[in-house]
Scaffold this active site. Structure first.
Site, PDB file in Angstrom:
ATOM      1  N   ARG A 205       4.932  10.666 -10.007  1.00 24.29           N
ATOM      2  CA  ARG A 205       5.733  11.754  -9.437  1.00 24.29           C
ATOM      3  C   ARG A 205       4.915  12.388  -8.313  1.00 24.29           C
ATOM      4  O   ARG A 205       3.759  12.793  -8.526  1.00 24.29           O
ATOM      5  CB  ARG A 205       6.037  12.801 -10.500  1.00 24.29           C
ATOM      6  CG  ARG A 205       6.780  13.946  -9.911  1.00 24.29           C
ATOM      7  CD  ARG A 205       7.059  15.023 -10.917  1.00 24.29           C
ATOM      8  NE  ARG A 205       7.753  16.102 -10.228  1.00 24.29           N
ATOM      9  CZ  ARG A 205       7.594  17.382 -10.505  1.00 24.29           C
ATOM     10  NH1 ARG A 205       6.784  17.759 -11.463  1.00 24.29           N
ATOM     11  NH2 ARG A 205       8.246  18.289  -9.843  1.00 24.29           N
TER      12      ARG A 205
ATOM     13  N   ASN B 225       2.465  12.092 -14.067  1.00 26.42           N
ATOM     14  CA  ASN B 225       2.750  13.334 -13.343  1.00 26.42           C
ATOM     15  C   ASN B 225       1.468  14.164 -13.390  1.00 26.42           C
ATOM     16  O   ASN B 225       1.128  14.735 -14.420  1.00 26.42           O
ATOM     17  CB  ASN B 225       3.912  14.062 -14.038  1.00 26.42           C
ATOM     18  CG  ASN B 225       4.298  15.332 -13.308  1.00 26.42           C
ATOM     19  OD1 ASN B 225       3.640  15.733 -12.349  1.00 26.42           O
ATOM     20  ND2 ASN B 225       5.367  15.958 -13.761  1.00 26.42           N
TER      21      ASN B 225
ATOM     22  N   HIS C 163      13.083  19.023  -6.928  1.00 25.18           N
ATOM     23  CA  HIS C 163      13.821  18.596  -8.130  1.00 25.18           C
ATOM     24  C   HIS C 163      14.740  17.415  -7.817  1.00 25.18           C
ATOM     25  O   HIS C 163      15.733  17.196  -8.528  1.00 25.18           O
ATOM     26  CB  HIS C 163      14.711  19.726  -8.705  1.00 25.18           C
ATOM     27  CG  HIS C 163      13.960  20.829  -9.378  1.00 25.18           C
ATOM     28  ND1 HIS C 163      14.384  22.139  -9.308  1.00 25.18           N
ATOM     29  CD2 HIS C 163      12.861  20.830 -10.132  1.00 25.18           C
ATOM     30  CE1 HIS C 163      13.544  22.908  -9.988  1.00 25.18           C
ATOM     31  NE2 HIS C 163      12.609  22.123 -10.505  1.00 25.18           N
TER      32      HIS C 163
ATOM     33  N   GLU D 283      13.942  12.990 -15.834  1.00 28.64           N
ATOM     34  CA  GLU D 283      13.254  12.646 -14.588  1.00 28.64           C
ATOM     35  C   GLU D 283      12.305  11.470 -14.784  1.00 28.64           C
ATOM     36  O   GLU D 283      12.165  10.615 -13.916  1.00 28.64           O
ATOM     37  CB  GLU D 283      12.488  13.867 -14.073  1.00 28.64           C
ATOM     38  CG  GLU D 283      13.427  15.009 -13.699  1.00 28.64           C
ATOM     39  CD  GLU D 283      12.711  16.305 -13.411  1.00 28.64           C
ATOM     40  OE1 GLU D 283      12.240  16.477 -12.288  1.00 28.64           O
ATOM     41  OE2 GLU D 283      12.628  17.161 -14.311  1.00 28.64           O
TER      42      GLU D 283
ATOM     43  N   ARG E  28       9.390  32.833 -10.406  1.00 31.14           N
ATOM     44  CA  ARG E  28       9.583  32.914  -8.949  1.00 31.14           C
ATOM     45  C   ARG E  28      10.768  33.813  -8.616  1.00 31.14           C
ATOM     46  O   ARG E  28      11.789  33.785  -9.299  1.00 31.14           O
ATOM     47  CB  ARG E  28       9.845  31.527  -8.352  1.00 31.14           C
ATOM     48  CG  ARG E  28       8.674  30.577  -8.451  1.00 31.14           C
ATOM     49  CD  ARG E  28       8.954  29.330  -7.606  1.00 31.14           C
ATOM     50  NE  ARG E  28       7.973  28.290  -7.890  1.00 31.14           N
ATOM     51  CZ  ARG E  28       8.278  27.113  -8.418  1.00 31.14           C
ATOM     52  NH1 ARG E  28       9.524  26.800  -8.707  1.00 31.14           N
ATOM     53  NH2 ARG E  28       7.325  26.235  -8.654  1.00 31.14           N
TER      54      ARG E  28
END
Ligand code: AMP
Length: 395
Positions: free
Chosen positions: A87, A9, A176, A381, A237
């Site tokens: 990823r 990743n 996601h 993940e 955010r």
């Protein structure tokens, strides 16, 4: 021993990796290289209970990947690697599932960078470096957006002039995806139902947060949009805002639009509202000590989450379970309790003792007798990336 998959990743100045057994999910070796390209670039590695830190002094992604290669060699894992899984944040409309990487796929990921200018170029650095360092291994891309490609047009279109979608690809994509897909399958197993006969709402609540409506194993709506800024309140955010806020904030603070978007991405959410922290656990502690900003930040987070979950319910013909996951979803007893209370109209009620048990990796049901089902599920993940990579590399 089963073959391992190297999961990568890659961020703009970081590289996270793990050598994972795709069957057991065990990571034989994992680590994170940070501050790449700076004088204090370093690689922190974990192997079993052993941890070590390697200085990469000014090293970039190439140096980090070579250091990973060296560590894999030293621990005898290189020979056991069967593939490398990457990823990738944005796959646009081109990628509806994971894919083996060749030059054409690499160019298409590059083309999707227009939709994720901060993320896809960094992901590509990882892909290019790994393809050079592990030239003999198949490489697979697993996209954050792919799972949501099954959304119907009425869920993914913005109500803006249609040419902006048809000519410029401006639509809701969602992110996601690996987490929503993984926890949906885990939840189905927990419910004892086939995934292709399950109606779920999955809430991935970490520093980034999104929820998705998942019908029979397919995403039918989600809260994030063209970018990860839309939807739920997150660590830094804002989530949903009136778009007119952008010029108003720009005028108030004398900032150009791109810096306003940066403020909405990095200085808003829990951090902006509390004026204290983006970290849910720290805010819970502060709120318990009477910090008003921390309390209101958590209240807005929970209310907005419950409102989105109720909104997503219209995408489903019924609701078999609400699923909490991510750092907050898996650990915050308080957040889950608030959200379940606010969802009383949908028939949710919490079992406080069961809720209190589900922390630190303990998964399970948290609803009271007679309530609609709510589950805590631990996401993974990296394991999903390893499984997809292993399956594609075998085919
Ligand atoms: P993630 O991005 O999935 O690693 O999640 C990070 C978030 O999970 C941060 O806001 C943490 O404060 C939150 N978190 C982790 N453990 C707890 C906990 N025990 N209680 C509340 N929030 C937690």
């Amino acid at each position: 021993m089963t073959d391992h998959v190297l999961v990568i990743n890659c961020g703009s100045s970081s590289l996270k990796f793990a050598a994972i057994d795709p069957i057991s999910g065990q990571a034989a070796l994992s680590g994170l290289a940070e501050r790449l390209g700076s004088p204090d670039a370093s690689l922190n590695v974990r192997q079993g209970d052993t941890r070590q830190s390697v200085s990469l002094a000014e090293g970039g992604h190439d140096a980090a990947m070579l250091a990973v290669l060296q560590l894999l060699d030293n621990s005898g894992l290189s020979a056991k690697l069967s593939a490398v899984g990457h990823r990738v944040v944005h796959g646009g409309e081109r990628f509806k599932s994971s894919v083996c990487i060749d030059d054409v796929v690499e160019a298409e990921i590059d083309a999707c960078a227009r939709l994720a200018p901060l993320h896809n170029p960094a992901n590509l650095i990882g892909i290019r470096t790994a393809r050079a360092c592990f030239a003999n291994l198949p490489q697979v891309a697993v996209f954050d957006t792919a799972f949501h490609q099954s959304m119907p047009a009425h869920a993914y279109l913005y109500a803006i002039p249609s040419a902006l979608y048809t000519e410029h690809g401006l639509r809701r994509y969602g992110f996601h995806g690996t987490s929503h897909r993984y926890v949906a399958a885990e939840a189905a197993a927990m419910l004892g139902r086939p995934l292709n006969d399950c109606a779920l709402i999955t809430a991935h609540l970490g520093n980034g947060a999104s929820a998705a409506a998942v019908l029979d194993g397919h995403s039918v709506d989600t809260t994030m949009g063209l970018t990860p800024l839309e939807g739920l309140v997150m660590g830094t955010r804002s989530g949903d805002i009136d778009p007119s806020l952008v010029p108003f904030i720009g005028k108030a603070l004398d900032l150009p639009a791109d810096q306003v978007i940066d403020l909405l991405n990095r200085k808003s959410g829990l951090l902006g509202l509390s004026g204290l922290s983006n970290d849910c656990r720290a805010l819970q502690t502060a709120a318990a000590e009477g910090h008003a900003g921390a309390q209101i930040a958590l209240d807005v987070f929970c209310y907005r989450l419950a409102k989105h979950i109720a909104g997503l319910s219209v995408a489903l013909p019924r609701l078999d379970a609400l699923v909490f996951t991510g750092g907050i979803g898996e650990n915050s007893v308080w957040v889950r309790e608030q959200v379940m209370k606010q969802l009383g109209l949908l028939g949710f009620a919490i079992d406080s003792a069961a809720n209190a048990r589900c922390v630190g990796g303990v998964a399970g049901p948290i609803h009271a007798a007679g309530s609609r089902t709510a589950l805590v599920v631990n996401t993974n993940e990296e394991l999903l990336i390893a499984r997809d990579t292993f399956a594609l590399a075998q085919s």
